[in-house]
Design an enzyme around this catalytic site. Structure first.
Site, PDB file in Angstrom:
ATOM      1  N   GLY A  20       0.660  -1.210  -0.150  1.00  0.00           N
ATOM      2  CA  GLY A  20      -0.127   0.049  -0.093  1.00  0.00           C
ATOM      3  C   GLY A  20       0.766   1.331  -0.052  1.00  0.00           C
ATOM      4  O   GLY A  20       0.499   2.240  -0.782  1.00  0.00           O
ATOM      5  N   CYS A  21       1.863   1.255   0.756  1.00  0.00           N
ATOM      6  CA  CYS A  21       2.895   2.452   1.134  1.00  0.00           C
ATOM      7  C   CYS A  21       3.576   2.448  -0.354  1.00  0.00           C
ATOM      8  O   CYS A  21       3.684   3.771  -0.595  1.00  0.00           O
ATOM      9  CB  CYS A  21       3.625   2.483   2.045  1.00  0.00           C
ATOM     10  SG  CYS A  21       2.723   2.603   3.868  1.00  0.00           S
ATOM     11  N   THR A  22       3.937   1.782  -0.885  1.00  0.00           N
ATOM     12  CA  THR A  22       4.599   1.759  -2.182  1.00  0.00           C
ATOM     13  C   THR A  22       3.715   2.126  -3.474  1.00  0.00           C
ATOM     14  O   THR A  22       4.165   3.022  -4.096  1.00  0.00           O
ATOM     15  CB  THR A  22       5.350   0.257  -2.672  1.00  0.00           C
ATOM     16  OG1 THR A  22       6.344  -0.112  -1.642  1.00  0.00           O
ATOM     17  CG2 THR A  22       5.850   0.487  -4.038  1.00  0.00           C
TER      18      THR A  22
ATOM     19  N   ASN B 144       3.112   6.114  -2.654  1.00  0.00           N
ATOM     20  CA  ASN B 144       4.191   6.965  -3.027  1.00  0.00           C
ATOM     21  C   ASN B 144       4.379   6.869  -4.625  1.00  0.00           C
ATOM     22  O   ASN B 144       4.842   8.058  -5.040  1.00  0.00           O
ATOM     23  CB  ASN B 144       5.504   6.454  -2.381  1.00  0.00           C
ATOM     24  CG  ASN B 144       5.790   6.889  -0.912  1.00  0.00           C
ATOM     25  OD1 ASN B 144       6.168   8.060  -0.626  1.00  0.00           O
ATOM     26  ND2 ASN B 144       5.093   6.401   0.107  1.00  0.00           N
TER      27      ASN B 144
END
Length: 145
Positions: A35-37, A40
């Protein structure tokens, strides 16, 4: 509101460095997670458009500087990445608190985003938003009036 954190290159970045510019500060839990990848990468894809409209883009996570440097390099991210290992800035913004997952409560980083005006005042907030698709929502809210 003021803070100072180290970026991915271990250089101190102060929020006051950006006075006179609009700043987007977003908090994400952990580099290299799916999710964070995705979040970003999507924000990085909108970086030039945001920059052209006067916005500085800053991502903050509890990750160490070395991990952030690898994350930025591996995914060719454009935004500034800051390390908040002690979670002090996340707490200052209200992005650290009680979360629920599968019925369990625990303390953690709440995916959040704050838009600051040229004086450093918060003018828009997003709390507990989804990672995927957020960049499109943010860009639409800020640029398509």
């Amino acid at each position: 509101m003021e803070f100072s954190l180290l970026n991915q290159d271990e250089v101190a970045i102060n929020l006051s460095d950006f006075r006179g510019k609009k700043v987007i500060v977003f908090f994400y839990p952990k580099a290299f997670t799916p999710g964070c990848t995705k979040q970003n990468c999507e924000l990085s894809e909108n970086y030039d458009r945001l920059l052209d409209n006067g916005y500085v883009l800053i991502g903050i996570s509890p990750d160490k500087c070395e991990k952030l440097a690898k994350f930025k390099n591996d995914y060719n991210l454009n935004q500034i990445l800051l390390s908040d290992e002690n979670k002090e800035v996340a707490k200052l913004f209200g992005a650290w608190g009680i979360k629920k997952n599968y019925g369990k409560e625990y303390e953690g980083l709440i995916r959040s985003c704050f838009v600051l005006d040229e004086n450093g005042e918060i003018i828009k907030e997003y709390h507990n938003h989804k990672a995927t698709g957020f960049a499109a929502r943010l860009t639409k809210d800020l640029l398509e009036k």
